[in-house]
Design an enzyme around this catalytic site. Structure first.
Site, PDB file in Angstrom:
ATOM      1  N   CYS A   1      -3.954   6.991  -4.532  1.00  0.00           N
ATOM      2  CA  CYS A   1      -3.800   5.979  -4.139  1.00  0.00           C
ATOM      3  C   CYS A   1      -2.312   5.234  -4.287  1.00  0.00           C
ATOM      4  O   CYS A   1      -1.410   5.956  -6.398  1.00  0.00           O
ATOM      5  CB  CYS A   1      -4.790   4.557  -4.990  1.00  0.00           C
ATOM      6  SG  CYS A   1      -4.185   2.909  -5.217  1.00  0.00           S
ATOM      7  N   GLY A   2      -1.714   5.317  -3.674  1.00  0.00           N
ATOM      8  CA  GLY A   2      -0.197   4.968  -4.197  1.00  0.00           C
ATOM      9  C   GLY A   2       0.657   3.707  -4.966  1.00  0.00           C
ATOM     10  O   GLY A   2       0.990   3.951  -6.070  1.00  0.00           O
ATOM     11  N   THR A   3      -0.251   2.848  -4.686  1.00  0.00           N
ATOM     12  CA  THR A   3       0.098   1.349  -5.868  1.00  0.00           C
ATOM     13  C   THR A   3      -0.641   1.988  -7.104  1.00  0.00           C
ATOM     14  O   THR A   3       0.152   0.787  -7.704  1.00  0.00           O
ATOM     15  CB  THR A   3      -0.041   0.064  -4.832  1.00  0.00           C
ATOM     16  OG1 THR A   3      -1.698   0.577  -4.174  1.00  0.00           O
ATOM     17  CG2 THR A   3       0.824  -0.241  -4.228  1.00  0.00           C
TER      18      THR A   3
ATOM     19  N   CYS B   1       0.665  -1.470  -0.466  1.00  0.00           N
ATOM     20  CA  CYS B   1       0.492  -0.221   0.426  1.00  0.00           C
ATOM     21  C   CYS B   1       0.769   1.004   0.414  1.00  0.00           C
ATOM     22  O   CYS B   1       1.486   1.539   0.738  1.00  0.00           O
ATOM     23  CB  CYS B   1      -1.270  -0.391   1.131  1.00  0.00           C
ATOM     24  SG  CYS B   1      -1.896   1.320   1.173  1.00  0.00           S
ATOM     25  N   GLY B   2       1.083   2.235  -0.728  1.00  0.00           N
ATOM     26  CA  GLY B   2       1.540   3.380  -1.140  1.00  0.00           C
ATOM     27  C   GLY B   2       1.368   4.675  -0.058  1.00  0.00           C
ATOM     28  O   GLY B   2       2.027   4.773   0.495  1.00  0.00           O
ATOM     29  N   HIS B   3      -0.258   4.966   0.121  1.00  0.00           N
ATOM     30  CA  HIS B   3      -0.389   5.656   0.862  1.00  0.00           C
ATOM     31  C   HIS B   3      -0.612   5.137   2.317  1.00  0.00           C
ATOM     32  O   HIS B   3       0.233   5.999   3.071  1.00  0.00           O
ATOM     33  CB  HIS B   3      -1.679   6.082   1.421  1.00  0.00           C
ATOM     34  CG  HIS B   3      -2.501   5.478   1.568  1.00  0.00           C
ATOM     35  ND1 HIS B   3      -3.890   3.889   1.692  1.00  0.00           N
ATOM     36  CD2 HIS B   3      -3.170   5.477   3.346  1.00  0.00           C
ATOM     37  CE1 HIS B   3      -4.052   4.129   2.351  1.00  0.00           C
ATOM     38  NE2 HIS B   3      -4.097   4.586   3.687  1.00  0.00           N
TER      39      HIS B   3
ATOM     40  N   ASP C   1     -10.874   4.562  -2.642  1.00  0.00           N
ATOM     41  CA  ASP C   1      -9.205   5.111  -1.719  1.00  0.00           C
ATOM     42  C   ASP C   1      -9.834   6.945  -1.698  1.00  0.00           C
ATOM     43  O   ASP C   1     -10.178   7.007  -3.008  1.00  0.00           O
ATOM     44  CB  ASP C   1      -8.652   4.831  -2.828  1.00  0.00           C
ATOM     45  CG  ASP C   1      -7.147   5.341  -2.027  1.00  0.00           C
ATOM     46  OD1 ASP C   1      -6.661   6.573  -1.614  1.00  0.00           O
ATOM     47  OD2 ASP C   1      -5.983   5.145  -1.656  1.00  0.00           O
TER      48      ASP C   1
END
Length: 354
Positions: free
Chosen positions: A261-263, A91-93, A257
Site C-alpha cells: 500500500c503506497g499511501t 493511491c500509491g500502487h 491490499d
C-alpha cells in the site's frame, strides 16, 4: 449483438495488487479539478465503476483508475482512483502503475537516451510526481517507478476505539498519506498478519473503520472533500529481513491490499517521523501480506504556520507535514477492450459480498 459502450483498459499489477487503468471510451466528465471529476463520477456515473470493478469483468478485490487529460499546471496525466466500494483520493500502487504504463505504452514520449522519465499525475489529493526508472540500454522498459506523494502527516495519536468482542478497546493512530488511515498494531487485535488469517483481518478492519468514522471526526485542513478514514492499516513483525514491518490494508468493500500500500506507506512513514522513529533520508521497507516490498523514504519536512490538526501542539508554529517517496515495480499483464451489451442482465456488475 449491439454494444452500449466500449472501454479500453490496461490491466496491470503493482507488487501483487491489481491496477486496471481505463485509457479511453469515457464520455466527457465535467469538473474543474480531479476532485470534482471524482464527485461527478460518484454521483452520476457510478455504474461505470461497478461494471469495471465488480464481477463478471472484475472481482471483489479489484482496483483501478480512470485516466484524464490533466487540469493542474505541470501535470502530464489526470487520474481518478476506484475500487469495488467506491473512489479514493489517492493511491500509491496505482500511481506507480500509471507512471509505468505511461512510459511503456507510449502514452507519453520518452526523450532519447533518457534513464529516468518524469511523469506528473493530477490526482484528487493533489499533484503526485512520478519517475519511471528505465532498464539500462532500453528506451521504454521500466525497471521500477517512484512517486513523490502529496504532503503526509500524523493527524491524531493514540485514539481509543471500542470494538465488539473479542477485540474490545483498541488504540490507533490516524495519519494521512493521500487518504486517511487508521493505523493499528496487529497484536492489539490479536491477529497475526498472514494469508491464513485474511478473513479475520478483513472483519476487524471493516469493524474498526466503521466505528472510527462513527465516533471520530477527521478533516483534512486544506482539502475540504477529504473527511473520512478510508483505510485501516494493520501492521506487525516483518517476515522478510529487509523490511521493518509487514502490513495489510483493509479498504473498500472489505478489500485487502495485496501490495504494501503506497499511501499507507506514506502514512506510516509520517507517523514514525513524527514520533522520532524515522529520519530524513532513511530507507523504510514495508512488506505486504504476500511478501512483496515497497521502499520508502522521508525526503523532507515542513511546518505550515497557522494550520493545525489534533496532534499540533503550537498552532502558531503550525502543522508538521513530510514529503515521502515510494518505489515499487508494476507489470503490464494485458490490454482489455470491455464491451457493454444493454441486454446483459449483469451489465453493471454484481458482488456476492454482503
Amino acid at each position: 449483438m449491439r454494444f452500449k459502450k466500449s472501454l479500453t483498459c490496461i490491466d496491470m499489477h503493482t507488487e501483487g495488487e491489481a491496477a486496471r487503468i481505463v485509457t479511453s471510451g469515457l464520455p466527457h466528465i465535467p469538473g474543474s479539478n480531479m476532485a470534482e471529476k471524482k464527485a461527478y463520477l460518484q454521483e452520476n456515473m457510478d455504474y461505470l465503476r461497478r461494471g469495471i470493478m465488480l464481477e463478471p469483468r472484475g472481482h471483489d478485490d479489484m482496483f483501478g483508475a480512470f485516466l484524464f487529460d490533466p487540469i493542474e499546471e505541470g501535470a502530464d496525466l489526470g487520474i481518478v482512483f476506484m475500487d469495488t466500494g467506491g473512489y479514493l483520493n489517492m493511491c500509491g500502487h496505482n500511481s506507480i502503475a500509471a507512471v509505468t504504463a505511461a512510459v511503456e505504452t507510449g502514452i507519453l514520449s520518452v526523450p532519447a537516451k533518457a534513464t529516468n522519465v518524469p511523469v506528473v499525475l493530477d490526482t484528487p489529493a493533489g499533484l503526485v510526481r512520478g519517475t519511471a526508472h528505465l532498464q539500462s540500454g532500453t528506451e521504454s522498459e521500466v525497471s521500477n517507478a517512484s512517486i513523490i506523494n502529496v504532503p503526509s502527516f500524523l493527524y491524531q495519536q493514540d485514539v481509543v476505539i471500542v470494538l465488539p468482542k473479542p477485540y474490545g478497546e483498541v488504540r490507533v493512530d490516524i495519519a494521512f498519506g493521500g487518504n486517511f488511515f487508521a493505523i493499528v498494531p496487529a497484536e492489539h487485535l490479536g491477529i497475526d498478519i498472514s494469508v491464513q488469517n485474511l478473513s479475520r483481518l478483513q472483519e476487524a478492519g471493516e469493524l474498526l473503520r466503521t466505528e472510527i468514522n462513527r465516533s471520530v471526526k477527521v478533516q483534512h485542513p486544506q482539502l475540504p472533500h477529504i473527511n473520512t478514514v478510508d483505510c485501516v492499516e494493520i501492521y506487525g513483525n516483518a517476515t522478510n529481513p529487509e523490511a521493518k514491518y509487514k502490513n495489510v490494508v483493509i479498504f473498500g468493500n472489505r478489500q485487502a491490499d495485496r501490495s504494501p500500500c503506497g499511501t499507507g506507506t506514506s502514512a506510516k512513514m509520517a507517523t514514525l517521523y513524527a514520533k522520532g522513529q524515522l529520519r530524513i533520508g532513511e530507507t523504510f521497507v514495508y512488506e505486504s501480506i504476500l511478501g512483496s516490498l515497497f521502499q520508502g523514504r522521508v525526503l523532507g519536512e515542513e511546518r505550515i504556520p497557522g494550520v493545525k490538526v489534533p496532534v499540533t501542539k503550537d498552532a502558531e508554529e503550525g502543522m508538521l507535514v513530510v514529503t515521502t517517496e515510494i518505489t515499487g515495480k508494476a507489470f503490464i499483464m494485458g490490454f482489455n477492450t470491455m464491451l457493454f451489451d444493454p441486454t446483459d442482465p449483469f451489465l453493471n456488475g454484481f458482488t456476492l459480498k454482503r
